[in-house]
Design a protein around this motif. Structure first.
Motif, PDB file in Angstrom:
ATOM      1  N   GLU A  85       0.824  -1.200   0.000  1.00  0.00           N
ATOM      2  CA  GLU A  85       0.000   0.000   0.000  1.00  0.00           C
ATOM      3  C   GLU A  85       0.863   1.258   0.000  1.00  0.00           C
ATOM      4  OE1 GLU A  85      -2.642   0.085   3.278  1.00  0.00           O
ATOM      5  OE2 GLU A  85      -4.052  -1.362   2.417  1.00  0.00           O
ATOM      6  N   ILE A  86       2.149   1.102   0.304  1.00  0.00           N
ATOM      7  CA  ILE A  86       3.029   2.250   0.502  1.00  0.00           C
ATOM      8  C   ILE A  86       3.931   2.490  -0.697  1.00  0.00           C
ATOM      9  CG2 ILE A  86       4.869   3.204   1.944  1.00  0.00           C
ATOM     10  CD1 ILE A  86       3.755   1.555   4.269  1.00  0.00           C
ATOM     11  N   PHE A  87       4.523   1.416  -1.218  1.00  0.00           N
ATOM     12  CA  PHE A  87       5.516   1.542  -2.276  1.00  0.00           C
ATOM     13  C   PHE A  87       4.903   1.183  -3.624  1.00  0.00           C
ATOM     14  CE2 PHE A  87       7.718   0.505   1.671  1.00  0.00           C
ATOM     15  CZ  PHE A  87       8.590   1.581   1.763  1.00  0.00           C
ATOM     16  N   GLU A  88       5.324   1.903  -4.647  1.00  0.00           N
ATOM     17  CA  GLU A  88       4.763   1.694  -5.976  1.00  0.00           C
ATOM     18  C   GLU A  88       5.414   0.537  -6.712  1.00  0.00           C
ATOM     19  OE1 GLU A  88       5.111   5.394  -7.969  1.00  0.00           O
ATOM     20  OE2 GLU A  88       3.522   6.366  -6.805  1.00  0.00           O
ATOM     21  N   SER A  89       6.607   0.140  -6.285  1.00  0.00           N
ATOM     22  CA  SER A  89       7.321  -0.927  -6.977  1.00  0.00           C
ATOM     23  C   SER A  89       8.320  -1.571  -6.032  1.00  0.00           C
ATOM     24  CB  SER A  89       8.064  -0.373  -8.201  1.00  0.00           C
ATOM     25  OG  SER A  89       9.097   0.516  -7.784  1.00  0.00           O
ATOM     26  N   GLU A  90       8.819  -2.735  -6.443  1.00  0.00           N
ATOM     27  CA  GLU A  90       9.866  -3.403  -5.679  1.00  0.00           C
ATOM     28  C   GLU A  90      11.115  -2.532  -5.604  1.00  0.00           C
ATOM     29  OE1 GLU A  90      10.586  -7.192  -7.439  1.00  0.00           O
ATOM     30  OE2 GLU A  90       8.456  -7.651  -7.613  1.00  0.00           O
ATOM     31  N   GLU A  91      11.405  -1.836  -6.706  1.00  0.00           N
ATOM     32  CA  GLU A  91      12.596  -0.991  -6.744  1.00  0.00           C
ATOM     33  C   GLU A  91      12.496   0.139  -5.723  1.00  0.00           C
ATOM     34  OE1 GLU A  91      10.850  -1.981  -9.377  1.00  0.00           O
ATOM     35  OE2 GLU A  91      12.314  -3.426 -10.181  1.00  0.00           O
ATOM     36  N   GLU A  92      11.297   0.702  -5.555  1.00  0.00           N
ATOM     37  CA  GLU A  92      11.127   1.779  -4.582  1.00  0.00           C
ATOM     38  C   GLU A  92      11.311   1.256  -3.163  1.00  0.00           C
ATOM     39  OE1 GLU A  92       7.495   4.587  -3.175  1.00  0.00           O
ATOM     40  OE2 GLU A  92       7.952   4.631  -5.323  1.00  0.00           O
ATOM     41  N   LEU A  93      10.809   0.058  -2.898  1.00  0.00           N
ATOM     42  CA  LEU A  93      11.016  -0.551  -1.588  1.00  0.00           C
ATOM     43  C   LEU A  93      12.497  -0.814  -1.342  1.00  0.00           C
ATOM     44  CD1 LEU A  93      10.260  -1.960   1.043  1.00  0.00           C
ATOM     45  CD2 LEU A  93       9.650  -3.994  -0.290  1.00  0.00           C
ATOM     46  N   GLU A  94      13.185  -1.374  -2.329  1.00  0.00           N
ATOM     47  CA  GLU A  94      14.618  -1.642  -2.191  1.00  0.00           C
ATOM     48  C   GLU A  94      15.384  -0.348  -1.929  1.00  0.00           C
ATOM     49  OE1 GLU A  94      16.270  -4.335  -1.966  1.00  0.00           O
ATOM     50  OE2 GLU A  94      15.593  -5.912  -3.317  1.00  0.00           O
ATOM     51  N   GLN A  95      14.999   0.719  -2.621  1.00  0.00           N
ATOM     52  CA  GLN A  95      15.675   2.003  -2.423  1.00  0.00           C
ATOM     53  C   GLN A  95      15.440   2.520  -1.008  1.00  0.00           C
ATOM     54  OE1 GLN A  95      14.386   5.169  -5.009  1.00  0.00           O
ATOM     55  NE2 GLN A  95      16.096   6.488  -4.475  1.00  0.00           N
ATOM     56  N   PHE A  96      14.216   2.379  -0.515  1.00  0.00           N
ATOM     57  CA  PHE A  96      13.920   2.825   0.847  1.00  0.00           C
ATOM     58  C   PHE A  96      14.773   2.064   1.860  1.00  0.00           C
ATOM     59  CE2 PHE A  96      11.696   2.258   4.860  1.00  0.00           C
ATOM     60  CZ  PHE A  96      11.444   3.569   5.232  1.00  0.00           C
ATOM     61  N   LEU A  97      14.824   0.738   1.737  1.00  0.00           N
ATOM     62  CA  LEU A  97      15.619  -0.056   2.674  1.00  0.00           C
ATOM     63  C   LEU A  97      17.104   0.283   2.559  1.00  0.00           C
ATOM     64  CD1 LEU A  97      13.846  -3.528   2.291  1.00  0.00           C
ATOM     65  CD2 LEU A  97      13.635  -1.914   4.194  1.00  0.00           C
ATOM     66  N   GLY A  98      17.571   0.538   1.335  1.00  0.00           N
ATOM     67  CA  GLY A  98      18.958   0.940   1.156  1.00  0.00           C
ATOM     68  C   GLY A  98      19.249   2.272   1.825  1.00  0.00           C
ATOM     69  N   ASN A  99      18.297   3.196   1.764  1.00  0.00           N
ATOM     70  CA  ASN A  99      18.477   4.490   2.415  1.00  0.00           C
ATOM     71  C   ASN A  99      18.476   4.356   3.940  1.00  0.00           C
ATOM     72  OD1 ASN A  99      18.680   5.952   0.028  1.00  0.00           O
ATOM     73  ND2 ASN A  99      16.473   6.279  -0.113  1.00  0.00           N
ATOM     74  N   VAL A 100      17.645   3.458   4.458  1.00  0.00           N
ATOM     75  CA  VAL A 100      17.638   3.206   5.901  1.00  0.00           C
ATOM     76  C   VAL A 100      19.003   2.677   6.339  1.00  0.00           C
ATOM     77  CG1 VAL A 100      16.688   1.714   7.711  1.00  0.00           C
ATOM     78  CG2 VAL A 100      15.151   2.860   6.100  1.00  0.00           C
ATOM     79  N   GLU A 101      19.535   1.709   5.599  1.00  0.00           N
ATOM     80  CA  GLU A 101      20.847   1.167   5.939  1.00  0.00           C
ATOM     81  C   GLU A 101      21.930   2.239   5.826  1.00  0.00           C
ATOM     82  OE1 GLU A 101      23.040  -2.977   5.037  1.00  0.00           O
ATOM     83  OE2 GLU A 101      22.777  -1.717   3.260  1.00  0.00           O
ATOM     84  N   SER A 102      21.811   3.106   4.826  1.00  0.00           N
ATOM     85  CA  SER A 102      22.788   4.183   4.660  1.00  0.00           C
ATOM     86  C   SER A 102      22.788   5.118   5.864  1.00  0.00           C
ATOM     87  CB  SER A 102      22.485   4.965   3.378  1.00  0.00           C
ATOM     88  OG  SER A 102      23.403   6.016   3.191  1.00  0.00           O
ATOM     89  N   LEU A 103      21.607   5.430   6.388  1.00  0.00           N
ATOM     90  CA  LEU A 103      21.528   6.261   7.591  1.00  0.00           C
ATOM     91  C   LEU A 103      22.210   5.582   8.771  1.00  0.00           C
ATOM     92  CD1 LEU A 103      17.848   7.516   7.233  1.00  0.00           C
ATOM     93  CD2 LEU A 103      19.875   8.985   7.306  1.00  0.00           C
ATOM     94  N   MET A 104      21.997   4.290   8.926  1.00  0.00           N
ATOM     95  CA  MET A 104      22.648   3.555  10.009  1.00  0.00           C
ATOM     96  C   MET A 104      24.163   3.590   9.849  1.00  0.00           C
ATOM     97  SD  MET A 104      20.006   0.349   9.954  1.00  0.00           S
ATOM     98  CE  MET A 104      20.887  -0.674  11.136  1.00  0.00           C
ATOM     99  N   ARG A 105      24.628   3.423   8.628  1.00  0.00           N
ATOM    100  CA  ARG A 105      26.072   3.410   8.396  1.00  0.00           C
ATOM    101  C   ARG A 105      26.699   4.775   8.650  1.00  0.00           C
ATOM    102  NH1 ARG A 105      26.946  -0.584   3.097  1.00  0.00           N
ATOM    103  NH2 ARG A 105      26.228  -2.485   4.164  1.00  0.00           N
ATOM    104  N   ARG A 106      25.923   5.828   8.508  1.00  0.00           N
ATOM    105  CA  ARG A 106      26.445   7.160   8.777  1.00  0.00           C
ATOM    106  C   ARG A 106      26.264   7.568  10.234  1.00  0.00           C
ATOM    107  NH1 ARG A 106      23.984   8.951   3.889  1.00  0.00           N
ATOM    108  NH2 ARG A 106      22.629  10.328   5.064  1.00  0.00           N
ATOM    109  N   GLY A 107      25.803   6.632  11.069  1.00  0.00           N
ATOM    110  CA  GLY A 107      25.666   6.925  12.487  1.00  0.00           C
ATOM    111  C   GLY A 107      24.379   7.619  12.848  1.00  0.00           C
ATOM    112  N   GLN A 108      23.311   7.427  12.057  1.00  0.00           N
ATOM    113  CA  GLN A 108      22.023   8.060  12.313  1.00  0.00           C
ATOM    114  C   GLN A 108      20.905   7.023  12.454  1.00  0.00           C
ATOM    115  OE1 GLN A 108      22.524  10.763   8.734  1.00  0.00           O
ATOM    116  NE2 GLN A 108      21.745  12.250  10.207  1.00  0.00           N
ATOM    117  N   PRO A 109      21.049   6.053  13.352  1.00  0.00           N
ATOM    118  CA  PRO A 109      20.003   5.031  13.489  1.00  0.00           C
ATOM    119  C   PRO A 109      18.685   5.584  14.011  1.00  0.00           C
ATOM    120  CG  PRO A 109      21.592   4.840  15.270  1.00  0.00           C
ATOM    121  CD  PRO A 109      22.157   5.830  14.296  1.00  0.00           C
ATOM    122  N   ASP A 110      18.726   6.685  14.777  1.00  0.00           N
ATOM    123  CA  ASP A 110      17.476   7.260  15.281  1.00  0.00           C
ATOM    124  C   ASP A 110      16.629   7.804  14.133  1.00  0.00           C
ATOM    125  OD1 ASP A 110      18.362   6.619  17.800  1.00  0.00           O
ATOM    126  OD2 ASP A 110      18.981   8.662  18.315  1.00  0.00           O
TER     127      ASP A 110
END
Length: 339
Positions: A23-48
């Motif tokens: 209901e949230i993401f328009e495609s698998e690629e958009e979901l993958e991009q979102f999860l990749g961005n979440v991981e990127s934030l964690m790697r930059r020290g921004q888990p909050d």
């Protein structure tokens, strides 16, 4: 730490293709991009910030009334605790080799080989199984590496150090994630049985897995800041075949030195290592017992099979140019709902 798709074992693990209906993401690629961005934030020290984005997505489901969304709201970082922390010093000393002391540890969520059926007494409740890998600088120059260097060490599938660990153990375990993690596994079991038809439930399954991974990362950071480490080491949180396969540094060795640095002289007070107060081990602590059930299997045996394989250099993941632009774009996406 290891994405199982690199080992040709796709049938054993949840993939985006298997679960995509949203209901949230328009495609698998958009979901993958979102999860990749979440991981990127964690790697930059921004888990909050990463946690805030996931929680915002969960609140989109049934106006925040979805079971997994409510469990996420009921699981603040303060409710999550780690046990076995007090044995780390002894473990480090046991693994240390001449001129090669332990310089890094990775605490990984291990996916269950078999999805558990509900327990008659505990229902769906199940704490994640954690496995800790211990590294020396023979695997990677952790003692000198900053966050940027470590992030460049992550390839497309895992860190270049992934198979060069010295030992794997179950000393550190988590308490406080069992409610939401057990419910997420129950939804995953329903999906495999073909009983998860609603797109919102599939969104909750994906975001629930991501929430657990990020919340563990936050809890690791909190315990390091509150209880300390027996010595300055790099601490990573990763995945042992557990979706969505997040891998990120919690604290580098240099960052830990900054944490304990004396404010006036800018020098580290060595006495702070000895004076760190470690909580007593709970009466129910028994790391060996978590593997007595056939449905709860550690990934240690798999790790040992790949241990002798030489690390392969892989290109580092791309990251967004600035934290501000990434966060702004993600919140903009949260406000945009598909028609």
């Amino acid at each position: 730490m290891v994405n199982p798709r690199s080992a040709g074992q796709e049938s054993m693990f949840m993939s985006v293709t298997d679960i995509f209906a949203s209901e949230i993401f328009e495609s698998e690629e958009e979901l993958e991009q979102f999860l990749g961005n979440v991981e990127s934030l964690m790697r930059r020290g921004q888990p909050d910030v990463a946690a805030t984005l996931i929680e915002a997505q969960l609140m989109e489901l049934n106006d925040g009334r979805h079971d997994i969304a409510k469990l996420a709201q009921a699981t603040p970082v303060s409710a999550v605790r780690l046990i076995g922390w007090e044995v780390l010093d002894q473990t480090f000393r046991k693994i240390d080799r001449p001129e090669q002391p332990v310089t890094a540890m990775s605490v990984d969520i291990s996916a269950p080989v078999t999805l558990p059926a509900p327990d008659p007494e505990r229902g769906n409740f199940r704490e994640p199984d954690l496995e800790t890998l211990y590294f020396t600088d023979s695997a990677f120059a952790f003692a000198r590496a900053g966050r940027e260097e470590i992030n460049h060490g992550y390839g497309r599938k895992a860190g270049v150090w992934r198979s060069a660990f010295e030992e794997a153990g179950a000393e550190v375990q988590v308490r406080g994630l069992g409610g939401i993690y057990g419910e997420v596994l129950a939804y995953q079991r329903r999906r495999e049985l073909g009983d998860l038809p609603l797109p919102a439930d599939n969104d909750a399954l994906v975001m629930g897995h991501a929430f657990v991974a990020v919340r563990l990362h936050q809890a690791m950071r909190a315990v390091i800041e509150g209880r300390g480490l027996p010595r300055p080491v790099t601490v990573l949180v990763g995945s042992n075949e557990s979706y969505p396969f997040f891998d990120a540094p919690v604290y580098t060795r240099a960052e830990y030195y900054d944490l304990i640095e004396d404010g006036e002289e800018g020098e580290v007070e060595e006495s702070k290592f000895a004076s760190l107060s470690l909580a007593p081990r709970p009466a129910d602590y028994d790391p060996g017992s978590i593997f007595q059930d056939d449905t709860q299997v550690s990934g240690t045996s798999l790790r040992r099979r790949i241990r002798d394989a030489a690390p392969v250099e892989e290109p580092a993941n791309d990251t967004a140019s600035t934290p501000t632009s990434l966060v702004s774009s993600l919140f903009e996406r949260l406000r945009r709902r598909p028609a």
